[in-house]
Motif scaffolding. Sequence first.
Motif, PDB file in Angstrom:
ATOM      1  N   ALA A  64     -47.282  -7.327  -0.148  1.00  0.00           N
ATOM      2  CA  ALA A  64     -47.812  -8.087   1.010  1.00  0.00           C
ATOM      3  C   ALA A  64     -47.159  -7.758   2.375  1.00  0.00           C
ATOM      4  N   ARG A  65     -46.168  -6.738   2.377  1.00  0.00           N
ATOM      5  CA  ARG A  65     -45.353  -6.905   3.404  1.00  0.00           C
ATOM      6  C   ARG A  65     -45.622  -5.429   4.168  1.00  0.00           C
ATOM      7  N   SER A  66     -45.600  -5.320   5.669  1.00  0.00           N
ATOM      8  CA  SER A  66     -45.821  -4.412   6.387  1.00  0.00           C
ATOM      9  C   SER A  66     -45.083  -4.124   7.694  1.00  0.00           C
ATOM     10  N   ALA A  67     -44.732  -2.998   8.051  1.00  0.00           N
ATOM     11  CA  ALA A  67     -43.871  -2.711   9.377  1.00  0.00           C
ATOM     12  C   ALA A  67     -44.848  -1.842  10.208  1.00  0.00           C
ATOM     13  N   LEU A  68     -45.197  -2.340  11.254  1.00  0.00           N
ATOM     14  CA  LEU A  68     -46.221  -1.669  12.124  1.00  0.00           C
ATOM     15  C   LEU A  68     -45.033  -1.157  13.238  1.00  0.00           C
ATOM     16  N   TRP A  69     -45.373   0.271  13.563  1.00  0.00           N
ATOM     17  CA  TRP A  69     -44.810   0.876  14.652  1.00  0.00           C
ATOM     18  C   TRP A  69     -45.397   0.329  15.955  1.00  0.00           C
ATOM     19  N   ILE A  70     -44.701  -0.273  16.711  1.00  0.00           N
ATOM     20  CA  ILE A  70     -45.003  -0.892  18.163  1.00  0.00           C
ATOM     21  C   ILE A  70     -44.620   0.043  19.292  1.00  0.00           C
ATOM     22  N   GLY A  71     -43.396   0.611  19.210  1.00  0.00           N
ATOM     23  CA  GLY A  71     -42.820   1.279  20.274  1.00  0.00           C
ATOM     24  C   GLY A  71     -41.587   2.065  19.658  1.00  0.00           C
ATOM     25  N   PRO A  72     -40.874   2.903  20.342  1.00  0.00           N
ATOM     26  CA  PRO A  72     -39.869   3.777  19.830  1.00  0.00           C
ATOM     27  C   PRO A  72     -38.900   2.992  19.155  1.00  0.00           C
ATOM     28  N   GLU A  74     -39.455  -0.441  18.087  1.00  0.00           N
ATOM     29  CA  GLU A  74     -39.886  -1.903  18.226  1.00  0.00           C
ATOM     30  C   GLU A  74     -41.105  -1.785  17.017  1.00  0.00           C
ATOM     31  N   TRP A  75     -40.940  -2.918  16.163  1.00  0.00           N
ATOM     32  CA  TRP A  75     -41.725  -2.876  15.133  1.00  0.00           C
ATOM     33  C   TRP A  75     -42.215  -4.342  14.838  1.00  0.00           C
ATOM     34  N   LEU A  76     -43.443  -4.582  14.411  1.00  0.00           N
ATOM     35  CA  LEU A  76     -43.889  -6.026  13.849  1.00  0.00           C
ATOM     36  C   LEU A  76     -43.857  -5.896  12.307  1.00  0.00           C
ATOM     37  N   LEU A  77     -43.034  -6.847  11.812  1.00  0.00           N
ATOM     38  CA  LEU A  77     -43.021  -7.074  10.696  1.00  0.00           C
ATOM     39  C   LEU A  77     -43.899  -8.022  10.069  1.00  0.00           C
ATOM     40  N   ILE A  78     -44.624  -7.941   9.328  1.00  0.00           N
ATOM     41  CA  ILE A  78     -45.632  -9.185   8.831  1.00  0.00           C
ATOM     42  C   ILE A  78     -45.522  -9.145   7.116  1.00  0.00           C
ATOM     43  N   ASP A  79     -45.249 -10.173   6.588  1.00  0.00           N
ATOM     44  CA  ASP A  79     -45.403 -10.529   5.170  1.00  0.00           C
ATOM     45  C   ASP A  79     -46.523 -11.480   4.855  1.00  0.00           C
ATOM     46  N   GLU A  80     -47.401 -11.116   4.581  1.00  0.00           N
ATOM     47  CA  GLU A  80     -48.721 -12.042   4.082  1.00  0.00           C
ATOM     48  C   GLU A  80     -48.654 -13.066   3.009  1.00  0.00           C
ATOM     49  N   ALA A  81     -47.570 -12.930   2.418  1.00  0.00           N
ATOM     50  CA  ALA A  81     -46.973 -13.850   1.310  1.00  0.00           C
ATOM     51  C   ALA A  81     -46.048 -14.802   1.703  1.00  0.00           C
ATOM     52  N   GLY A  82     -45.623 -14.756   2.943  1.00  0.00           N
ATOM     53  CA  GLY A  82     -44.663 -15.830   3.659  1.00  0.00           C
ATOM     54  C   GLY A  82     -43.112 -15.461   3.218  1.00  0.00           C
ATOM     55  N   GLY A  83     -42.816 -14.180   2.629  1.00  0.00           N
ATOM     56  CA  GLY A  83     -41.646 -13.950   2.553  1.00  0.00           C
ATOM     57  C   GLY A  83     -40.654 -14.296   3.756  1.00  0.00           C
ATOM     58  N   ASP A  84     -39.252 -14.406   3.399  1.00  0.00           N
ATOM     59  CA  ASP A  84     -38.228 -14.636   4.288  1.00  0.00           C
ATOM     60  C   ASP A  84     -37.828 -13.244   4.917  1.00  0.00           C
ATOM     61  N   LEU A  85     -38.605 -12.748   6.191  1.00  0.00           N
ATOM     62  CA  LEU A  85     -38.253 -11.472   6.661  1.00  0.00           C
ATOM     63  C   LEU A  85     -37.017 -11.788   7.268  1.00  0.00           C
ATOM     64  N   MET A  86     -36.514 -12.868   8.013  1.00  0.00           N
ATOM     65  CA  MET A  86     -35.169 -12.887   8.586  1.00  0.00           C
ATOM     66  C   MET A  86     -34.103 -12.485   7.543  1.00  0.00           C
ATOM     67  N   ALA A  87     -34.295 -13.163   6.647  1.00  0.00           N
ATOM     68  CA  ALA A  87     -33.137 -12.804   5.450  1.00  0.00           C
ATOM     69  C   ALA A  87     -32.948 -11.886   5.090  1.00  0.00           C
ATOM     70  N   ALA A  88     -34.433 -11.005   4.877  1.00  0.00           N
ATOM     71  CA  ALA A  88     -34.146  -9.626   4.635  1.00  0.00           C
ATOM     72  C   ALA A  88     -33.712  -8.713   5.585  1.00  0.00           C
ATOM     73  N   CYS A  89     -33.967  -8.819   6.771  1.00  0.00           N
ATOM     74  CA  CYS A  89     -33.276  -8.304   8.084  1.00  0.00           C
ATOM     75  C   CYS A  89     -31.945  -8.548   8.044  1.00  0.00           C
ATOM     76  N   SER A  90     -31.402  -9.645   7.868  1.00  0.00           N
ATOM     77  CA  SER A  90     -29.952  -9.837   7.898  1.00  0.00           C
ATOM     78  C   SER A  90     -29.131  -9.479   7.018  1.00  0.00           C
ATOM     79  N   SER A  91     -29.706  -9.134   5.894  1.00  0.00           N
ATOM     80  CA  SER A  91     -29.145  -8.718   4.640  1.00  0.00           C
ATOM     81  C   SER A  91     -28.810  -7.114   4.798  1.00  0.00           C
ATOM     82  N   ALA A  92     -29.524  -6.543   5.873  1.00  0.00           N
ATOM     83  CA  ALA A  92     -29.397  -4.807   6.030  1.00  0.00           C
ATOM     84  C   ALA A  92     -28.140  -4.399   6.302  1.00  0.00           C
ATOM     85  N   GLY A  93     -27.239  -5.390   7.002  1.00  0.00           N
ATOM     86  CA  GLY A  93     -25.842  -4.843   7.400  1.00  0.00           C
ATOM     87  C   GLY A  93     -25.867  -3.625   8.413  1.00  0.00           C
ATOM     88  N   ALA A  94     -26.961  -3.696   9.347  1.00  0.00           N
ATOM     89  CA  ALA A  94     -27.070  -2.714  10.099  1.00  0.00           C
ATOM     90  C   ALA A  94     -27.531  -3.108  11.560  1.00  0.00           C
TER      91      ALA A  94
END
Length: 182
Positions: A64-72, A74-94
Amino acid sequence: MADVAIRKPALAGRLGGSATVRLAVAPPASRVALRAPAGSLKAISLALGLSVPTTPKTSGRAGARSALWIGPDEWLLIDEAGGDLMAACSSAGALHSATDVSHRNVAVIVSGPGAEATLAAGCPQDLSLSSFPVGAASRTVFGKAEIVLFRTEEDTFRVECWRSFSDYVFGLLAEAAEDAGL
């Protein structure tokens, strides 16, 4: 007891379409506007569980998760199941910037054999399957509103727009769907 305000979702109860097109308001989803340098994408992809695309007009998808290329960068992340995208991003360590835009956007699913014609009524982009294949995504316009367009199946598109433009976008889609059904 204090009065409790109940917020009505944008486009609640709206229906539209024709014999060849179905318009449906998408269920609520988690959304994040992501900005990141190329060197961070491997770690972010791992954290999100999908491949963040680096090619214009493409997407990465897992469940249910997508990453859409918007610019060089920039991406729009969508989780149709309502998953915590902010937590996932913050765990990247990058290095990256992530902004939760879940309540800013509304999505309309446009499906059926007349979906391309419906969207072409207000979008200047070539939406033919050869130019805009399944998985293609782009920031574009529909009428006078900026949208993010994502082709999820041959005859199905997800139209993401800002909540403040949702009545206008849905109305224009409904009118175009009627025309496409003729």
